[in-house]
Design a protein around this motif. Structure first.
Motif, PDB file in Angstrom:
ATOM      1  N   HIS A 183      25.849  17.749  -7.385  1.00  0.00           N
ATOM      2  CA  HIS A 183      24.926  16.703  -6.921  1.00  0.00           C
ATOM      3  C   HIS A 183      25.029  16.445  -5.416  1.00  0.00           C
ATOM      4  O   HIS A 183      24.780  15.333  -4.958  1.00  0.00           O
ATOM      5  CB  HIS A 183      25.152  15.400  -7.690  1.00  0.00           C
ATOM      6  CG  HIS A 183      24.591  15.440  -9.085  1.00  0.00           C
ATOM      7  ND1 HIS A 183      23.629  14.585  -9.532  1.00  0.00           N
ATOM      8  CD2 HIS A 183      24.847  16.262 -10.127  1.00  0.00           C
ATOM      9  CE1 HIS A 183      23.317  14.867 -10.788  1.00  0.00           C
ATOM     10  NE2 HIS A 183      24.048  15.885 -11.171  1.00  0.00           N
ATOM     11  N   GLU A 228      22.016  14.906  -3.737  1.00  0.00           N
ATOM     12  CA  GLU A 228      21.855  13.463  -3.970  1.00  0.00           C
ATOM     13  C   GLU A 228      22.735  12.666  -3.002  1.00  0.00           C
ATOM     14  O   GLU A 228      22.273  11.718  -2.356  1.00  0.00           O
ATOM     15  CB  GLU A 228      22.231  13.155  -5.417  1.00  0.00           C
ATOM     16  CG  GLU A 228      22.212  11.691  -5.789  1.00  0.00           C
ATOM     17  CD  GLU A 228      22.775  11.464  -7.184  1.00  0.00           C
ATOM     18  OE1 GLU A 228      22.486  12.271  -8.094  1.00  0.00           O
ATOM     19  OE2 GLU A 228      23.520  10.483  -7.368  1.00  0.00           O
ATOM     20  N   TYR A 229      23.993  13.059  -2.906  1.00  0.00           N
ATOM     21  CA  TYR A 229      24.915  12.346  -2.011  1.00  0.00           C
ATOM     22  C   TYR A 229      24.448  12.469  -0.559  1.00  0.00           C
ATOM     23  O   TYR A 229      24.518  11.516   0.220  1.00  0.00           O
ATOM     24  CB  TYR A 229      26.337  12.903  -2.162  1.00  0.00           C
ATOM     25  CG  TYR A 229      26.936  12.756  -3.548  1.00  0.00           C
ATOM     26  CD1 TYR A 229      26.422  11.846  -4.461  1.00  0.00           C
ATOM     27  CD2 TYR A 229      28.025  13.515  -3.930  1.00  0.00           C
ATOM     28  CE1 TYR A 229      26.981  11.709  -5.723  1.00  0.00           C
ATOM     29  CE2 TYR A 229      28.606  13.380  -5.187  1.00  0.00           C
ATOM     30  CZ  TYR A 229      28.068  12.485  -6.085  1.00  0.00           C
ATOM     31  OH  TYR A 229      28.626  12.341  -7.328  1.00  0.00           O
ATOM     32  N   GLN A 248      21.327  10.296   0.061  1.00  0.00           N
ATOM     33  CA  GLN A 248      21.619   8.863   0.086  1.00  0.00           C
ATOM     34  C   GLN A 248      22.367   8.464   1.356  1.00  0.00           C
ATOM     35  O   GLN A 248      22.132   7.391   1.921  1.00  0.00           O
ATOM     36  CB  GLN A 248      22.386   8.461  -1.173  1.00  0.00           C
ATOM     37  CG  GLN A 248      21.502   8.605  -2.417  1.00  0.00           C
ATOM     38  CD  GLN A 248      22.171   8.233  -3.712  1.00  0.00           C
ATOM     39  OE1 GLN A 248      23.308   7.785  -3.731  1.00  0.00           O
ATOM     40  NE2 GLN A 248      21.463   8.417  -4.809  1.00  0.00           N
ATOM     41  N   GLU A 267      19.775   8.451   4.094  1.00  0.00           N
ATOM     42  CA  GLU A 267      18.839   7.329   3.956  1.00  0.00           C
ATOM     43  C   GLU A 267      19.425   6.048   4.541  1.00  0.00           C
ATOM     44  O   GLU A 267      18.710   5.282   5.186  1.00  0.00           O
ATOM     45  CB  GLU A 267      18.474   7.145   2.478  1.00  0.00           C
ATOM     46  CG  GLU A 267      17.496   8.199   1.977  1.00  0.00           C
ATOM     47  CD  GLU A 267      17.465   8.349   0.467  1.00  0.00           C
ATOM     48  OE1 GLU A 267      16.882   9.337  -0.007  1.00  0.00           O
ATOM     49  OE2 GLU A 267      18.041   7.496  -0.237  1.00  0.00           O
ATOM     50  N   ILE A 280      12.643  16.298  -5.677  1.00  0.00           N
ATOM     51  CA  ILE A 280      12.221  14.904  -5.858  1.00  0.00           C
ATOM     52  C   ILE A 280      13.115  13.962  -5.051  1.00  0.00           C
ATOM     53  O   ILE A 280      12.662  12.941  -4.536  1.00  0.00           O
ATOM     54  CB  ILE A 280      12.178  14.500  -7.356  1.00  0.00           C
ATOM     55  CG1 ILE A 280      11.496  13.129  -7.481  1.00  0.00           C
ATOM     56  CG2 ILE A 280      13.550  14.492  -7.990  1.00  0.00           C
ATOM     57  CD1 ILE A 280      11.151  12.750  -8.896  1.00  0.00           C
ATOM     58  N   THR A 281      14.374  14.326  -4.906  1.00  0.00           N
ATOM     59  CA  THR A 281      15.286  13.482  -4.129  1.00  0.00           C
ATOM     60  C   THR A 281      14.855  13.435  -2.664  1.00  0.00           C
ATOM     61  O   THR A 281      14.831  12.367  -2.043  1.00  0.00           O
ATOM     62  CB  THR A 281      16.727  14.028  -4.255  1.00  0.00           C
ATOM     63  OG1 THR A 281      17.114  13.937  -5.637  1.00  0.00           O
ATOM     64  CG2 THR A 281      17.701  13.246  -3.405  1.00  0.00           C
ATOM     65  N   GLN A 341      11.534  11.555  -2.331  1.00  0.00           N
ATOM     66  CA  GLN A 341      11.793  10.124  -2.440  1.00  0.00           C
ATOM     67  C   GLN A 341      12.436   9.589  -1.158  1.00  0.00           C
ATOM     68  O   GLN A 341      12.146   8.469  -0.731  1.00  0.00           O
ATOM     69  CB  GLN A 341      12.699   9.851  -3.646  1.00  0.00           C
ATOM     70  CG  GLN A 341      12.833   8.391  -3.994  1.00  0.00           C
ATOM     71  CD  GLN A 341      13.293   8.184  -5.433  1.00  0.00           C
ATOM     72  OE1 GLN A 341      12.701   8.726  -6.369  1.00  0.00           O
ATOM     73  NE2 GLN A 341      14.337   7.421  -5.617  1.00  0.00           N
ATOM     74  N   LEU A 350      11.298   6.548   1.044  1.00  0.00           N
ATOM     75  CA  LEU A 350      12.192   5.437   1.351  1.00  0.00           C
ATOM     76  C   LEU A 350      12.236   5.169   2.855  1.00  0.00           C
ATOM     77  O   LEU A 350      12.263   4.030   3.292  1.00  0.00           O
ATOM     78  CB  LEU A 350      13.593   5.748   0.815  1.00  0.00           C
ATOM     79  CG  LEU A 350      14.541   4.560   0.805  1.00  0.00           C
ATOM     80  CD1 LEU A 350      15.360   4.568  -0.480  1.00  0.00           C
ATOM     81  CD2 LEU A 350      15.470   4.571   1.999  1.00  0.00           C
ATOM     82  N   GLU A 372       7.214  12.974 -12.663  1.00  0.00           N
ATOM     83  CA  GLU A 372       8.045  12.207 -11.733  1.00  0.00           C
ATOM     84  C   GLU A 372       7.770  12.593 -10.279  1.00  0.00           C
ATOM     85  O   GLU A 372       7.887  11.754  -9.385  1.00  0.00           O
ATOM     86  CB  GLU A 372       9.527  12.355 -12.085  1.00  0.00           C
ATOM     87  CG  GLU A 372       9.933  11.701 -13.416  1.00  0.00           C
ATOM     88  CD  GLU A 372       9.713  10.174 -13.464  1.00  0.00           C
ATOM     89  OE1 GLU A 372       9.450   9.569 -12.404  1.00  0.00           O
ATOM     90  OE2 GLU A 372       9.791   9.616 -14.574  1.00  0.00           O
ATOM     91  N   ALA A 400       6.482  10.045  -7.490  1.00  0.00           N
ATOM     92  CA  ALA A 400       7.143   9.943  -6.178  1.00  0.00           C
ATOM     93  C   ALA A 400       6.110  10.072  -5.055  1.00  0.00           C
ATOM     94  O   ALA A 400       6.234   9.429  -4.009  1.00  0.00           O
ATOM     95  CB  ALA A 400       8.224  11.015  -6.044  1.00  0.00           C
TER      96      ALA A 400
END
Lengths: 276, 418
Positions: free
Chosen positions: A128, A131-132, A135, A138, A161-162, A165, A169, A189, A193
């Protein structure tokens, strides 16, 4: 204090929890990590293992304690120095799970100077990391938008998608073409998004497209897409675009005539009243 | 759509109603709109999060209402099936993914008793689907989620009640009503009252266990859906099933587990439902990255000087910054005391059931629940960060502390977003 002494300041579990912890010893250890610079930080990171491969409770605790303690006004130099030391370990030959931990600490204390090192993992599906990475970028903020824009075209699966998104954001208006394209995707999804991204950038000119798409969706897709249209109307109203907001509310009222959609008509009515 | 027989009272209502032609199933709340709903109407209900507190939370949802359970949802299907069997002899459909449940057209009321990292996202989605919600405490996992819940329920005109009820007793207690009047009057300047919660926050009980390492995911559990909006982590059994409380990813230790029970009624008593503390001072050692742990005390000061203090009583020194003292009528001048005595009592708080029937706000409404949850989140953030924090309760951000602000609205894992 050497690395071993620093780590010994942090507790080991007793009865499964960290019940006996010496605040002053931990604070002193954090100071030593900060003053020890890159060498100490790297030595501690070297002791962090893949989950399940041994006991690394103290090294993880020490690094996290430092990440949270270098925050706040007046600690800019120490924060950048520590974050740079952390970021430097991302280039090493280390387990992906350890890099994931480091990136999560950079989400706490990292800045624009560490963004490039973090962004390297935006398209990395292992552990992941995408994802990390997303984030952490962001929370660092607008300075990281270009990394998302660059990574998106080649992104597939979960990273895609991450990243999409993330662009929403960060309210990246230049990503409008990405959002519009996503709205036509086969994956629900991703479509959502895309609609959410257009809402986030307050794209009044795309309101009709968003509304049309919301009507094409069924079930969960329709619930969320309609919600994003309402949120767009509210954003437009706040931006002195009442005419555009009103058009959204009226369109939702007219297009949701089923009995079970009564609450949506009532919601639109409330929005219209707020405009007056 | 699930077909459910009407009760006699329900049928007689529909006989007089223009909507009688649809009499083949429970009609969702949103068909009738507000506010003229007969008390005899039957509501379609569901529980999301069927383990632990779930059954109790569902019972609270049903109080004073004629209901029929139509769905039970849990990321672990053994729990949803068990609940359906216990409460509907298996007639209620079992779901693993709440998105499928919320698509039902015969659903009016939803009880949410998942771990807290799911509370906000599911509450918002339920409002967007036209449902009223009773949600287990704590309301949220972080501050921005609470504001998003408040906005969603305001937008859709839905009823929300947080799953703690102490404020209902306080609102009927004379001494509490007097304090509420004093604090809401605006007559109290430079308040030096300090209200302390000493112990009872289950610090050790809900501390997490670090360093367990990955375990095999049970076949009936959708672990990715369990993690949901929180950062993905390898499965460890203690991250689920009640002990989730000890992990920052899902809750916030005993502070969040017990704090809303204690501070929600306190917040009503001292008339702070509309605001949050402006300065938070902690005494705590550096926290672990994954698990909640020890702390000694936290002081939360409001703009008018009033302070809440939490003292764990389980670690570290006692709080000694200010003497503990309550608000008193004697704090005011004689003239102001007379003004307080002539103030009307506050409006009675509506239970969830009353609010649903009357289409009015429940006593534990979103703004109040959010502000009470903020007390816990701000306290926990000060504990984690180990420094004094200054907070703007209107903008809901920390002042001059960008790193602290990162914890107020941490990004969610896709596709979840607020």
């Amino acid at each position: 204090m050497n690395t071993k002494e620093i780590l010994n300041a942090f507790p080991q579990p007793e009865g499964k929890i960290l019940r006996n912890i010496d605040k002053e010893a931990c604070e002193r250890a954090v100071e030593q990590i900060i003053s020890g610079g890159r060498k100490i930080t790297r030595e501690i990171i070297d002791l962090i293992l893949e989950p399940g491969n041994g006991d690394d409770i103290r090294p993880r605790h020490a690094i996290h304690a430092t990440a949270i303690r270098v925050g706040g006004t007046g600690k800019e130099i120490e924060r950048n120095s520590f974050a740079s030391a952390l970021a430097s370990t991302l280039n090493d030959d280390r387990p992906k799970a350890v890099k994931g931990f480091v990136i999560r600490q950079l989400q706490i204390c990292g800045g624009a100077k560490q963004a490039e090192a973090i962004a390297h993992f935006l398209n990395d599906s292992e552990e992941h990391l995408y994802e990390y990475s997303a984030q952490a970028l962001e929370v660092i903020g607008g300075a990281t938008i270009e990394y998302f824009r660059t990574a998106y075209p080649s992104a597939k699966g979960a990273p895609r998608i991450t990243i999409l998104q993330g662009l929403g954001l960060l309210q990246d208006k230049k990503s409008r073409p990405f959002f519009l394209s996503a709205m036509q995707d086969t994956d629900l999804e991703i479509r959502l998004a895309g609609i959410w991204g257009l809402m986030r950038i307050s794209s009044a000119k795309d309101a009709e497209l968003m509304l049309s798409q919301s009507l094409k969706e069924k079930g969960w897709g329709r619930i969320k897409a309609t919600a994003y249209c309402f949120e767009l109307a509210e954003k437009l109203a706040k931006n002195d675009q009442s005419k555009e907001a009103k058009a959204i509310y009226i369109r939702i009222k007219k297009s949701h005539s089923e009995k079970q959609d009564a609450y949506l008509r009532e919601t639109a009515d409330r929005g219209l009243v707020q405009l007056k | 759509m699930k077909k459910i027989p009407y009760s006699q009272t329900r049928r007689s209502f529909l006989g007089k109603s223009a909507t009688g032609a649809t009499a083949a199933s429970i009609l969702p709340r949103h068909i009738f709109g507000a506010p003229h709903v007969p008390p005899s109407e039957k509501f379609g209900t569901a529980l999301i999060g069927c383990g632990g507190r779930g059954p109790g939370t569902y019972s609270q949802l049903c109080k004073g209402l004629d209901v029929e359970l139509v769905g039970a949802c849990d990321v672990d299907t053994t729990k949803s099936k068990r609940f359906s069997l216990a409460r509907s002899k298996g007639k209620a459909e079992s779901y693993q993914d709440f998105r499928r449940l919320l698509e039902r057209k015969d659903l009016d009321l939803v009880a949410i008793a998942t771990p807290p990292h799911w509370h906000a996202s599911i509450s918002i989605a339920a409002a967007e689907a036209g449902m009223d919600v009773l949600c287990e405490k704590p309301m949220t996992r972080f501050v921005a989620e609470g504001r998003a819940v408040v906005n969603a329920f305001k937008r859709y005109g839905r009823v929300y009640q947080i799953g703690t009820f102490g404020r209902f007793n306080r609102s009927n207690d004379k001494a509490s009503i007097l304090k509420h009047k004093i604090m809401s009057s605006g007559l109290m300047k430079d308040c030096n009252a300090v209200r302390m919660k000493k112990g009872g926050l289950k610090i050790k009980q809900w501390s997490g266990t670090p360093g367990i390492g990955p375990q095999t995911i049970p076949e009936t559990l959708d672990w990715d859906l369990y993690c949901g909006p929180s950062p993905w982590k390898p499965y460890e059994s203690r991250r689920t099933g009640g002990t989730h409380r000890g992990y920052w990813d899902y809750e916030g230790g005993g502070m969040c587990d017990m704090g809303q029970h204690h501070f929600d009624p306190e917040q009503w008593t001292y008339a702070k439902d509309h605001t949050s503390p402006v300065e938070i001072t902690p005494f705590a050692p550096p926290s672990h990255p994954e698990v909640t742990g020890m702390w000694a005390w936290v002081e939360l000061k409001y703009a008018d000087g009033f302070k809440f203090v939490m003292e764990s009583g389980e670690w570290g020194p006692s709080y000694d910054r200010h003497p503990v003292r309550d608000v008193s009528l004697d704090d005011l001048s004689k003239d102001d005391q007379e003004k307080i005595k002539s103030m009307p009592d506050p409006e009675p708080l509506l239970s969830f059931g009353e609010a649903v029937k009357q289409r009015k706000q429940a006593g534990g409404h979103p703004e109040a629940a959010h502000r009470a949850a903020c007390i816990l989140h701000l306290a926990n953030l000060a504990i984690r960060l180990g420094r004094k924090l200054k907070y703007d309760p209107d903008k809901e951000v920390f002042i001059n502390d960008n790193e602290a602000n990162r914890f107020l609205n941490p990004p969610m894992s896709a596709p979840w977003r607020i």
